[in-house]
Design a protein around this motif. Structure first.
Motif, PDB file in Angstrom:
ATOM      1  N   GLU A   1      32.275  31.690  39.352  1.00 61.74           N
ATOM      2  CA  GLU A   1      31.778  32.735  40.102  1.00 61.74           C
ATOM      3  C   GLU A   1      32.608  33.995  39.612  1.00 61.74           C
ATOM      4  OE1 GLU A   1      32.358  32.086  44.068  1.00 61.74           O
ATOM      5  OE2 GLU A   1      30.649  30.725  44.231  1.00 61.74           O
ATOM      6  N   GLN A   2      33.756  33.752  39.252  1.00 57.82           N
ATOM      7  CA  GLN A   2      34.706  34.908  38.523  1.00 57.82           C
ATOM      8  C   GLN A   2      33.942  35.486  37.009  1.00 57.82           C
ATOM      9  OE1 GLN A   2      38.829  34.099  38.174  1.00 57.82           O
ATOM     10  NE2 GLN A   2      39.110  35.706  36.537  1.00 57.82           N
TER      11      GLN A   2
ATOM     12  N   ALA B   1      31.135  37.422  38.096  1.00 59.01           N
ATOM     13  CA  ALA B   1      31.346  38.479  38.728  1.00 59.01           C
ATOM     14  C   ALA B   1      31.519  39.790  37.423  1.00 59.01           C
ATOM     15  CB  ALA B   1      32.527  38.586  39.674  1.00 59.01           C
TER      16      ALA B   1
ATOM     17  N   ALA C   1      34.615  28.241  41.774  1.00 54.11           N
ATOM     18  CA  ALA C   1      35.401  29.693  41.726  1.00 54.11           C
ATOM     19  C   ALA C   1      35.527  30.399  40.437  1.00 54.11           C
ATOM     20  CB  ALA C   1      36.436  29.691  42.688  1.00 54.11           C
ATOM     21  N   GLN C   2      36.041  29.635  39.618  1.00 54.79           N
ATOM     22  CA  GLN C   2      36.054  30.276  38.260  1.00 54.79           C
ATOM     23  C   GLN C   2      34.817  30.581  37.608  1.00 54.79           C
ATOM     24  OE1 GLN C   2      37.937  26.606  36.468  1.00 54.79           O
ATOM     25  NE2 GLN C   2      39.997  27.504  37.078  1.00 54.79           N
TER      26      GLN C   2
ATOM     27  N   VAL D   1      39.601  32.554  43.550  1.00 57.02           N
ATOM     28  CA  VAL D   1      39.933  31.447  42.405  1.00 57.02           C
ATOM     29  C   VAL D   1      41.468  30.936  42.930  1.00 57.02           C
ATOM     30  CG1 VAL D   1      40.954  30.796  40.083  1.00 57.02           C
ATOM     31  CG2 VAL D   1      38.624  31.825  40.443  1.00 57.02           C
TER      32      VAL D   1
ATOM     33  N   VAL E   1      34.812  41.553  41.092  1.00 54.92           N
ATOM     34  CA  VAL E   1      35.733  40.878  40.223  1.00 54.92           C
ATOM     35  C   VAL E   1      37.007  40.360  40.910  1.00 54.92           C
ATOM     36  CG1 VAL E   1      37.009  41.004  37.931  1.00 54.92           C
ATOM     37  CG2 VAL E   1      34.698  41.655  38.103  1.00 54.92           C
ATOM     38  N   GLU E   2      37.759  41.559  41.650  1.00 51.17           N
ATOM     39  CA  GLU E   2      38.978  41.354  42.324  1.00 51.17           C
ATOM     40  C   GLU E   2      38.798  40.063  43.429  1.00 51.17           C
ATOM     41  OE1 GLU E   2      40.182  44.992  43.631  1.00 51.17           O
ATOM     42  OE2 GLU E   2      40.352  45.791  41.678  1.00 51.17           O
ATOM     43  N   ARG E   3      37.650  40.226  44.221  1.00 45.89           N
ATOM     44  CA  ARG E   3      37.352  39.243  45.125  1.00 45.89           C
ATOM     45  C   ARG E   3      37.185  37.934  44.322  1.00 45.89           C
ATOM     46  NH1 ARG E   3      34.023  35.931  46.134  1.00 45.89           N
ATOM     47  NH2 ARG E   3      33.495  35.481  48.636  1.00 45.89           N
ATOM     48  N   ALA E   4      36.466  37.557  43.314  1.00 45.57           N
ATOM     49  CA  ALA E   4      36.648  36.544  42.697  1.00 45.57           C
ATOM     50  C   ALA E   4      37.746  36.052  42.178  1.00 45.57           C
ATOM     51  CB  ALA E   4      35.605  36.612  41.537  1.00 45.57           C
ATOM     52  N   LYS E   5      38.797  36.664  41.544  1.00 48.25           N
ATOM     53  CA  LYS E   5      40.062  36.126  41.271  1.00 48.25           C
ATOM     54  C   LYS E   5      40.741  35.960  42.284  1.00 48.25           C
ATOM     55  CE  LYS E   5      40.390  39.550  37.335  1.00 48.25           C
ATOM     56  NZ  LYS E   5      41.181  40.788  36.788  1.00 48.25           N
TER      57      LYS E   5
END
Length: 457
Positions: free
Chosen positions: A339-340, A343, A336-337, A287, A280-284
């Motif tokens: 994927e977040q 995640a 990217a959003q 973004v 989740v941190e990676r996805a943020k």
């Protein structure tokens, strides 16, 4: 006897990894993951060369130690950490400058030498902290790779323990059958003596011999399974040529797990869940990195120009920037959003999956535990007493041989079912040990005092 103790629920290696995987709120600025300690904690000791004769081992601790040295799954996970570290390094590298040499109006009448621009240098200036943000994404991938190493380590350890007790249970089954074969052989020998004294008929002795052959066939069938079970154990270790001696370890002394505390510990520390949370941190960070791509990079250029027509030496300075009109990276930002959000859902999926796997292992363990207790306290003692009394009565001429055979079969089934229940309990405990990341199993480290938790419900 059932031995009750509390097993450690998290290893030192995991504690280090938890520290390396957690990131501050301003995670895009944290480009250096602290993966070294976790990797060192799971780093294998001396690797035995393939050409070297591998040692014969017999205890579960020995086998786990060899597995952490040799298993290719762990080596692969270590290489993937190195690959992630390389990607993080690459993500922060600045673009290289460009060297151009240009020749124009060559062969012109006013100046056959033309116009030469040499050298001309161009440099792209990265704006919007894109490199820092890209490196933050890659740093989270290093953390995930480190957690994957921990996950693989305990998956291998759990698989070795499971295969160990699968083979060990088979060995104990062979031992139990050999004991029963001996008892049956004694009954046949005594029956032969009674036949010689004309106290029983030939048919009675034949029935005793049939029962002896039946048990002997079961013992031989179990014995034939042993080499294959040991091969499976060697494969779980990751060393197919490993020589495995007859196994040794606790069997009748089972650990006791508290169901609620076990599940809470799994959800609090399992690397799969921690990796999903880091995801989740990676996805943020991804973004933020995608949003930063909207800010155009600037390209600066400078160079020297020689004009042969009018014989002059000039200098050039250039500035260029793309205009974000049609392409504002909106597709990548949208992806990217999404994927977040995916995640975040992955965290919930992993929680549900770990809960299901833990509950299934606890259920299997509790069932086998209770069954083993029932056989140990009730059924097996009664079967042994029944067999002893029936043999004594048969020798005294009070019972017919059918009662002896029935009692013999009862004790045989009781012993085999008891062995099976213990084996099932240990295999479920092996699965729990992998979920709980237990380094010391089935016991407690020397510096921890044993506790007495309630049995799994």
């Amino acid at each position: 006897m059932i031995r009750r103790f509390q097993l450690p629920l998290a290893s030192v290696a995991l504690s280090l990894a938890m520290g390396c995987a957690s990131t501050p709120q301003n995670s895009e600025l944290t480009t250096q993951p602290i993966a070294t300690r976790a990797q060192a904690a799971t780093q294998t000791s001396a690797i035995i060369p393939a050409s070297q004769t591998e040692p014969a081992v017999s205890t579960v601790e020995d086998l786990v130690r060899v597995a952490t040295d040799l298993n290719p799954r762990l080596r692969k996970a270590q290489h993937l950490i190195e690959a992630a570290q390389g990607n993080r390094l690459q993500a922060g590298l600045y673009p290289n400058p460009t060297l151009d040499i240009l020749g124009d109006e060559l062969g012109d009448r006013t100046g056959p030498g033309g116009i030469w621009t040499a050298p001309k240098f161009s440099q792209e200036i990265v704006t919007g902290r894109k490199l820092t943000l890209a490196q933050a994404v890659a740093a989270r991938e290093v953390d995930q790779a480190t957690l994957d190493l921990l996950r693989e380590r305990y998956a291998v350890v759990g698989a070795v323990r499971l295969a160990f007790y699968d083979a060990y249970t088979l060995e104990r089954r062979v031992q139990a059958l050999d004991t029963l074969v001996k008892l049956s052989a004694d009954a046949v020998k005594f029956g032969q003596a009674l036949l010689d004294n004309k106290q029983i008929a030939r048919l009675d002795l034949v029935q005793l011999e049939v029962e002896y052959q039946r048990l002997n066939a079961r013992a031989e069938a179990a014995r034939r399974e042993l080499p294959h079970a040991r091969k499976q154990l060697a494969a779980a270790i990751g060393a197919r040529s490993l020589t495995i001696e007859p196994l040794q370890g606790p069997f009748e002394e089972l650990p006791v797990y508290d169901a609620d505390r076990t599940l809470a510990s799994v959800l609090a520390s399992h690397p799969e869940l921690r990796s999903a949370q880091v995801g989740v941190e990676r996805a943020k960070a991804a973004v933020r990195s995608a949003e930063a791509q909207v800010i155009p990079n600037v390209t600066l250029s400078t160079g020297y120009t020689r004009q042969n027509q009018n014989v002059s030496n000039d200098w050039l300075v250039g500035f260029s920037v793309p205009l974000p009109t049609w392409n504002r990276n909106q597709g990548a930002i949208r992806a990217a959003q999404a994927e977040q959000l995916a995640a975040v859902q992955e965290v919930s999926r992993i929680e549900n999956d770990l809960t299901d796997r833990t509950a299934a292992a606890l259920r299997a363990y509790a069932s086998a535990y209770k069954e083993a207790e029932l056989y140990r306290k009730e059924l097996l003692p009664r079967a042994e007493e029944t067999y002893r009394l029936s043999v004594e009565a048969f020798r005294g001429g009070q019972f017919e041989y059918l009662r002896v055979i029935q009692a013999q079969r009862s004790i045989a089934e009781a012993k085999l079912d008891y062995t099976r229940a213990l084996g099932d309990a240990w295999k479920a405990a092996a699965q729990l040990s992998a979920l709980l990341l237990e380094d010391y199993w089935p016991g407690t480290p020397p510096d921890l005092k044993p506790a007495t938790p309630a049995p799994a419900k």
